[in-house]
Write a protein that holds these residues in place. Sequence first.
Motif, mmCIF file in Angstrom:
data_model
loop_
_atom_site.group_PDB
_atom_site.id
_atom_site.type_symbol
_atom_site.label_atom_id
_atom_site.label_comp_id
_atom_site.label_asym_id
_atom_site.label_seq_id
_atom_site.Cartn_x
_atom_site.Cartn_y
_atom_site.Cartn_z
ATOM 1 N N ILE A 17 34.200 -39.313 172.449
ATOM 2 C CA ILE A 17 35.178 -39.215 171.664
ATOM 3 C C ILE A 17 35.025 -37.848 170.643
ATOM 4 C CG2 ILE A 17 36.475 -40.091 169.796
ATOM 5 C CD1 ILE A 17 35.694 -43.141 171.149
ATOM 6 N N ILE A 18 35.884 -37.030 170.546
ATOM 7 C CA ILE A 18 35.742 -35.776 169.875
ATOM 8 C C ILE A 18 36.881 -36.091 168.845
ATOM 9 C CG2 ILE A 18 35.569 -33.323 169.627
ATOM 10 C CD1 ILE A 18 35.123 -33.226 172.470
ATOM 11 N N ALA A 19 36.504 -36.266 167.473
ATOM 12 C CA ALA A 19 37.581 -36.450 166.447
ATOM 13 C C ALA A 19 37.214 -35.208 165.499
ATOM 14 C CB ALA A 19 37.237 -37.588 165.509
ATOM 15 N N ILE A 20 38.356 -34.422 165.531
ATOM 16 C CA ILE A 20 38.535 -33.110 164.483
ATOM 17 C C ILE A 20 39.030 -33.481 163.301
ATOM 18 C CG2 ILE A 20 39.008 -30.793 164.429
ATOM 19 C CD1 ILE A 20 38.870 -30.647 167.598
ATOM 20 N N GLU A 21 38.717 -32.914 162.055
ATOM 21 C CA GLU A 21 39.294 -32.982 160.976
ATOM 22 C C GLU A 21 39.519 -31.732 160.394
ATOM 23 O OE1 GLU A 21 36.917 -37.244 159.620
ATOM 24 O OE2 GLU A 21 36.498 -35.336 158.517
ATOM 25 N N GLY A 22 40.881 -31.174 159.764
ATOM 26 C CA GLY A 22 41.021 -30.106 159.148
ATOM 27 C C GLY A 22 41.830 -29.264 160.090
ATOM 28 N N SER A 23 41.695 -27.812 160.030
ATOM 29 C CA SER A 23 42.615 -27.006 160.479
ATOM 30 C C SER A 23 41.658 -26.057 161.587
ATOM 31 C CB SER A 23 42.794 -25.887 159.616
ATOM 32 O OG SER A 23 43.598 -26.513 158.335
ATOM 33 N N ILE A 24 42.505 -25.960 162.903
ATOM 34 C CA ILE A 24 41.833 -25.372 164.029
ATOM 35 C C ILE A 24 42.421 -23.938 163.984
ATOM 36 C CG2 ILE A 24 41.100 -25.324 166.380
ATOM 37 C CD1 ILE A 24 41.838 -28.401 166.441
ATOM 38 N N ASP A 25 41.679 -22.845 163.537
ATOM 39 C CA ASP A 25 42.046 -21.400 163.524
ATOM 40 C C ASP A 25 41.020 -20.716 164.073
ATOM 41 O OD1 ASP A 25 40.409 -21.074 161.528
ATOM 42 O OD2 ASP A 25 41.831 -20.948 160.018
ATOM 43 N N SER A 26 41.188 -19.357 164.161
ATOM 44 C CA SER A 26 40.334 -18.559 164.760
ATOM 45 C C SER A 26 39.055 -18.488 163.976
ATOM 46 C CB SER A 26 40.871 -17.074 164.898
ATOM 47 O OG SER A 26 41.786 -16.970 165.691
ATOM 48 N N ASN A 27 39.022 -18.836 162.750
ATOM 49 C CA ASN A 27 37.710 -18.799 161.870
ATOM 50 C C ASN A 27 37.166 -20.181 162.438
ATOM 51 O OD1 ASN A 27 35.864 -18.133 160.173
ATOM 52 N ND2 ASN A 27 36.735 -19.391 158.713
ATOM 53 N N THR A 28 37.743 -21.279 162.222
ATOM 54 C CA THR A 28 37.123 -22.611 162.383
ATOM 55 C C THR A 28 36.673 -22.884 163.797
ATOM 56 O OG1 THR A 28 38.923 -23.600 162.482
ATOM 57 C CG2 THR A 28 38.141 -23.415 160.408
ATOM 58 N N ALA A 29 37.527 -22.593 164.736
ATOM 59 C CA ALA A 29 37.266 -22.850 166.250
ATOM 60 C C ALA A 29 36.039 -21.883 166.713
ATOM 61 C CB ALA A 29 38.504 -22.160 167.120
ATOM 62 N N GLY A 30 35.808 -20.549 166.101
ATOM 63 C CA GLY A 30 34.370 -20.061 166.401
ATOM 64 C C GLY A 30 33.349 -20.787 166.023
ATOM 65 N N ASP A 31 33.553 -21.586 164.912
ATOM 66 C CA ASP A 31 32.448 -22.137 164.024
ATOM 67 C C ASP A 31 31.993 -23.199 164.936
ATOM 68 O OD1 ASP A 31 32.224 -20.439 162.029
ATOM 69 O OD2 ASP A 31 33.350 -21.617 160.721
ATOM 70 N N ILE A 32 32.929 -24.190 165.628
ATOM 71 C CA ILE A 32 32.535 -25.291 166.133
ATOM 72 C C ILE A 32 32.322 -25.092 167.823
ATOM 73 C CG2 ILE A 32 33.701 -26.684 164.469
ATOM 74 C CD1 ILE A 32 35.672 -27.379 167.143
ATOM 75 N N GLN A 33 32.562 -23.860 168.444
ATOM 76 C CA GLN A 33 32.765 -23.847 170.010
ATOM 77 C C GLN A 33 31.421 -24.044 170.433
ATOM 78 O OE1 GLN A 33 35.207 -20.629 170.722
ATOM 79 N NE2 GLN A 33 33.360 -19.069 170.373
ATOM 80 N N VAL A 34 30.325 -23.392 169.888
ATOM 81 C CA VAL A 34 29.246 -23.463 170.839
ATOM 82 C C VAL A 34 28.793 -25.014 171.141
ATOM 83 C CG1 VAL A 34 26.433 -22.886 170.969
ATOM 84 C CG2 VAL A 34 28.412 -21.280 170.037
ATOM 85 N N ASN A 35 28.658 -25.815 170.062
ATOM 86 C CA ASN A 35 28.453 -27.225 169.871
ATOM 87 C C ASN A 35 29.315 -27.909 170.601
ATOM 88 O OD1 ASN A 35 26.962 -29.429 169.369
ATOM 89 N ND2 ASN A 35 27.187 -29.498 167.100
ATOM 90 N N LEU A 36 30.479 -27.643 170.497
ATOM 91 C CA LEU A 36 31.437 -28.588 171.416
ATOM 92 C C LEU A 36 31.400 -28.260 172.615
ATOM 93 C CD1 LEU A 36 34.207 -29.962 170.770
ATOM 94 C CD2 LEU A 36 35.495 -27.691 171.160
ATOM 95 N N TYR A 37 31.430 -27.144 173.159
ATOM 96 C CA TYR A 37 31.258 -26.858 174.824
ATOM 97 C C TYR A 37 29.982 -27.344 175.313
ATOM 98 C CZ TYR A 37 35.398 -24.051 173.729
ATOM 99 O OH TYR A 37 36.779 -23.711 173.440
ATOM 100 N N GLU A 38 28.944 -27.359 174.472
ATOM 101 C CA GLU A 38 27.630 -28.015 174.956
ATOM 102 C C GLU A 38 27.834 -29.506 175.325
ATOM 103 O OE1 GLU A 38 24.484 -27.328 172.318
ATOM 104 O OE2 GLU A 38 24.351 -25.209 173.006
ATOM 105 N N ARG A 39 28.633 -30.081 174.254
ATOM 106 C CA ARG A 39 28.730 -31.513 174.476
ATOM 107 C C ARG A 39 29.780 -31.867 175.339
ATOM 108 N NH1 ARG A 39 27.260 -35.180 170.285
ATOM 109 N NH2 ARG A 39 26.144 -34.044 168.509
#
Lengths: 109, 144
Positions: A13-35
Amino acid sequence: MNVIYTTAGNILIIAIEGSIDSNTAGDIQVNLYERVAEATNVLLDLSEVDFVSSAGLRMLLLIYRQIKSRNGKVILSGVSDEIKDIMALTGFINFFEIFQNKADALNSF
Amino acid sequence: MNTTTVSGTFTATLDSLGSIRKFISDSGRTLGLDSGKTYKLSLAVDEIATNIINHGYTESGIKNGRIDITVSSDDKVFSVTLEDTAVPFNPLESKIPDEAALSIPLEQRTIGGLGIMLARENVDEFRYHFSKGKNINTFCVNLK
């Protein structure tokens, strides 16, 4: 933006909180795709997401592809009308199962 | 007819996107734009601002870029203008996905063009021109 990872049985289960834009998507993507790379069933809960741009759609696309390549399942819950609108406009909506809330989504796996 | 105008200047970096959207939504709320239209307008502006930051400035090696934003509203139209001095780029010349492309399964899809498409289709009118070394992108939303 916060991302909270939990599991229920074999469902990630991946629960995201906040806004997903080019800035924030970049911040989380490495960790997210590993999971996601280690998962077969993913529930993406967007109840606390207030904004999604094309960067968020790109993220959805990459998660979808990863999971589908392993014959897994991706389900979305808590998708706001505004997010549904852009998913409809871009033809994304036809490829995702969407549930109103997390409990119903979990039951559908 | 009364016209109200509000302006702001933002650093052309991705971490400005949140403040740019907040500027649009705060202005929309103050000037009487409904929340649905405000959301769509913020999305349209976010997509073009992202393009300006990533392609216009960063990939072109232009440092210390800025985006000037002017919001103005009269009785009929709410408009937002973005001005930047990055490389010239006309979003109206970009190919946007047609219906056939949008029905291709996600496994086989190329992702390009969605941002520009969301920008152009979430406002009533989108205009671009290049003048005096500046890209000028204008978004208009009908109030009624």
